[in-house]
Design a protein around this motif. Structure first.
Motif, PDB file in Angstrom:
ATOM      1  N   UNK A 149       0.801  -1.223   0.000  1.00  0.00           N
ATOM      2  CA  UNK A 149       0.000   0.000   0.000  1.00  0.00           C
ATOM      3  C   UNK A 149       0.834   1.273   0.000  1.00  0.00           C
ATOM      4  N   UNK A 150       2.029   1.230   0.539  1.00  0.00           N
ATOM      5  CA  UNK A 150       2.804   2.443   0.789  1.00  0.00           C
ATOM      6  C   UNK A 150       3.158   3.218  -0.478  1.00  0.00           C
ATOM      7  N   UNK A 151       3.212   2.550  -1.639  1.00  0.00           N
ATOM      8  CA  UNK A 151       3.588   3.253  -2.868  1.00  0.00           C
ATOM      9  C   UNK A 151       2.579   4.326  -3.257  1.00  0.00           C
ATOM     10  N   UNK A 152       1.343   4.209  -2.766  1.00  0.00           N
ATOM     11  CA  UNK A 152       0.292   5.152  -3.156  1.00  0.00           C
ATOM     12  C   UNK A 152       0.147   6.319  -2.188  1.00  0.00           C
ATOM     13  N   UNK A 153       0.955   6.371  -1.133  1.00  0.00           N
ATOM     14  CA  UNK A 153       0.837   7.451  -0.140  1.00  0.00           C
ATOM     15  C   UNK A 153       1.267   8.782  -0.744  1.00  0.00           C
ATOM     16  N   UNK A 154       0.513   9.835  -0.454  1.00  0.00           N
ATOM     17  CA  UNK A 154       0.828  11.170  -0.966  1.00  0.00           C
ATOM     18  C   UNK A 154       2.039  11.750  -0.240  1.00  0.00           C
ATOM     19  N   UNK A 165      -5.463   3.570 -11.108  1.00  0.00           N
ATOM     20  CA  UNK A 165      -4.496   4.502 -11.676  1.00  0.00           C
ATOM     21  C   UNK A 165      -5.198   5.405 -12.688  1.00  0.00           C
ATOM     22  N   UNK A 166      -5.020   6.707 -12.503  1.00  0.00           N
ATOM     23  CA  UNK A 166      -5.582   7.673 -13.454  1.00  0.00           C
ATOM     24  C   UNK A 166      -4.678   7.725 -14.690  1.00  0.00           C
ATOM     25  N   UNK A 167      -5.268   7.748 -15.893  1.00  0.00           N
ATOM     26  CA  UNK A 167      -4.462   7.765 -17.125  1.00  0.00           C
ATOM     27  C   UNK A 167      -3.955   9.158 -17.455  1.00  0.00           C
ATOM     28  N   UNK A 168      -3.013   9.215 -18.389  1.00  0.00           N
ATOM     29  CA  UNK A 168      -2.523  10.460 -18.937  1.00  0.00           C
ATOM     30  C   UNK A 168      -3.147  10.637 -20.319  1.00  0.00           C
ATOM     31  N   UNK A 169      -3.396  11.860 -20.715  1.00  0.00           N
ATOM     32  CA  UNK A 169      -4.032  12.111 -22.016  1.00  0.00           C
ATOM     33  C   UNK A 169      -3.056  11.816 -23.157  1.00  0.00           C
ATOM     34  N   UNK A 197      -3.111   7.833  -7.945  1.00  0.00           N
ATOM     35  CA  UNK A 197      -3.191   6.373  -7.807  1.00  0.00           C
ATOM     36  C   UNK A 197      -3.785   6.031  -6.446  1.00  0.00           C
ATOM     37  N   UNK A 198      -4.353   4.851  -6.373  1.00  0.00           N
ATOM     38  CA  UNK A 198      -5.012   4.391  -5.161  1.00  0.00           C
ATOM     39  C   UNK A 198      -4.694   2.922  -4.955  1.00  0.00           C
ATOM     40  N   UNK A 199      -4.394   2.554  -3.718  1.00  0.00           N
ATOM     41  CA  UNK A 199      -4.212   1.144  -3.362  1.00  0.00           C
ATOM     42  C   UNK A 199      -5.206   0.810  -2.266  1.00  0.00           C
ATOM     43  N   UNK A 200      -5.970  -0.252  -2.469  1.00  0.00           N
ATOM     44  CA  UNK A 200      -6.913  -0.737  -1.455  1.00  0.00           C
ATOM     45  C   UNK A 200      -6.733  -2.242  -1.319  1.00  0.00           C
ATOM     46  N   UNK A 201      -6.293  -2.672  -0.148  1.00  0.00           N
ATOM     47  CA  UNK A 201      -6.000  -4.080   0.078  1.00  0.00           C
ATOM     48  C   UNK A 201      -6.764  -4.569   1.301  1.00  0.00           C
ATOM     49  N   UNK A 202      -7.436  -5.706   1.149  1.00  0.00           N
ATOM     50  CA  UNK A 202      -8.272  -6.262   2.205  1.00  0.00           C
ATOM     51  C   UNK A 202      -7.753  -7.640   2.603  1.00  0.00           C
TER      52      UNK A 202
END
Length: 376
Positions: A144-149, A369-373, A178-183
């Protein structure tokens, strides 16, 4: 207050605990370790004011109980090249001087009174308690840590969000791109006093991961402002991030109808190779899904360089061209351990979902993950 301790054990523990401390300290006493002899144990404390680690080390012998502050940098540098052997610490309680003897030498330095060392080591007031396995805790932080702001303008997102709801342990982080959600499941060795909600800053999260070794059970004590994680021989106390974490579940798309299943290692290797030729400014990787293949390409117009590779995949949906930041793609793929990864998309301007293809039903990993145009 004299004691004998193993040089390698003490040196390793001090090096680990030094990660808690800041190189530039506001209060000079925070540049010291607090040594406390109690019975046959040496208790060591290190802190940066907001985060405090307390650890216990076995000693060979002691004379009497006592405590003293010892300079961290000097002690670490002095012990760095001493091979495994007993170290004898001789402390003068009158002037706080310390002599350390080893097989063929000695060194001495000036300590400091423990009365000056005032840090919080435990929660004040009421708290809740949960218990979780160290292996799950370590896995959750790693994935999860890679997505931290890292943007200080949004401090509430500069941490990892821990929740326990409906008997499941969920960890999430997002920086807006980007978002990480782990359950993870709450197994038989995992207990909770009820629903839990904590936002853990990144520094203590990294320290928790480092302490989460073996198969030990970790006690989590917490309230609205602070938390203490208790391990077998260590305890980490820190302040929580206060505020309301964004409703990340609301931004996860439900109708991404274009789905590709790709070999994770092949895609990761292609991204690394093609990324060398992509723009240094944008870091954009373009992926074109069509039929049974995906074309991965990168281009840098300023330096007239480009590259592309074709990877076989299973794809259902109409043709789509979508761009992603190569570093974010790499981070997501490296957190997964499955052989294949599933990418779900709707169009080139909407968020894509990445999930590992696995038979594991108890653990749910999802990254957004949000894309780039990019041009079609």
């Amino acid at each position: 207050m004299n004691f004998i301790v193993s040089s390698s054990v003490l040196s390793g523990k001090l090096a680990e605990m030094s990660k808690v401390m800041n190189p530039k300290v506001v209060d000079p006493v925070l540049g010291y370790f607090l040594f406390r002899i109690k019975g046959e144990k040496l208790q060591i404390t290190a802190s940066d004011g907001d985060c405090t680690q307390c650890s216990t080390v076995d000693v060979v012998s002691t004379s009497e109980d006592g405590e003293l502050c010892m300079p961290s940098t000097l002690l670490l540098n002095a012990m760095k090249n001493i091979p495994e052997q007993p170290l004898t610490f001789i402390v003068n309680p009158d002037n706080y001087s310390v002599v350390v003897k080893y097989n063929n030498g000695k060194f001495d330095f000036q300590g400091r009174s423990s009365e000056d060392y005032i840090v919080n080591t435990e929660i004040k007031g009421d708290f809740n308690e949960s218990i979780i396995g160290s292996n799950i805790l370590s896995m959750a932080i790693s994935q999860t840590s890679f997505a931290v702001a890292t943007d200080d303008l949004r401090p509430i997102m500069c941490g990892i969000y821990f929740t326990v709801t409906d008997g499941k342990f969920q960890v999430a982080a997002s920086d807006g791109h980007k978002l990480a959600r782990n359950t993870y499941p709450m197994d038989a060795n995992t207990e909770s006093a009820g629903d839990m909600s904590l936002i853990i800053p990144m520094k203590p999260a990294k320290l928790i991961k480092g302490l989460s070794t073996g198969e030990q059970q970790v006690r989590m004590l917490y309230n609205e402002r602070e938390a203490t994680f208790i391990f077998e021989n260590d305890a980490l106390h820190f302040r929580l991030l206060e505020g309301r974490f964004p409703n990340y579940n609301a931004v996860i798309p439900k109708n991404n109808d274009k789905v590709a299943v790709i070999d994770r290692s092949a895609l990761l290797a292609a991204i690394k190779r093609v990324g060398v030729f992509s723009s240094l400014a944008s870091g954009c990787i373009v992926m074109r899904f069509s039929g049974l293949q995906v074309t991965v390409s990168g281009e840098d117009i300023d330096f007239s360089t480009s590259a592309e590779e074709i990877i076989l995949c299973t794809y259902n949906g109409t043709d789509i061209t979508i761009g992603f930041k190569r570093e974010y793609l790499r981070q997501i793929l490296e957190t997964f351990t499955s052989e294949e990864v599933r990418i779900s998309m709707s169009d080139k301007s909407r968020a894509a979902l990445f999930t590992p293809v696995t038979d594991e039903k108890e653990i749910d990993n999802l990254s957004l993950l949000m894309p780039m145009m990019v041009d079609d």
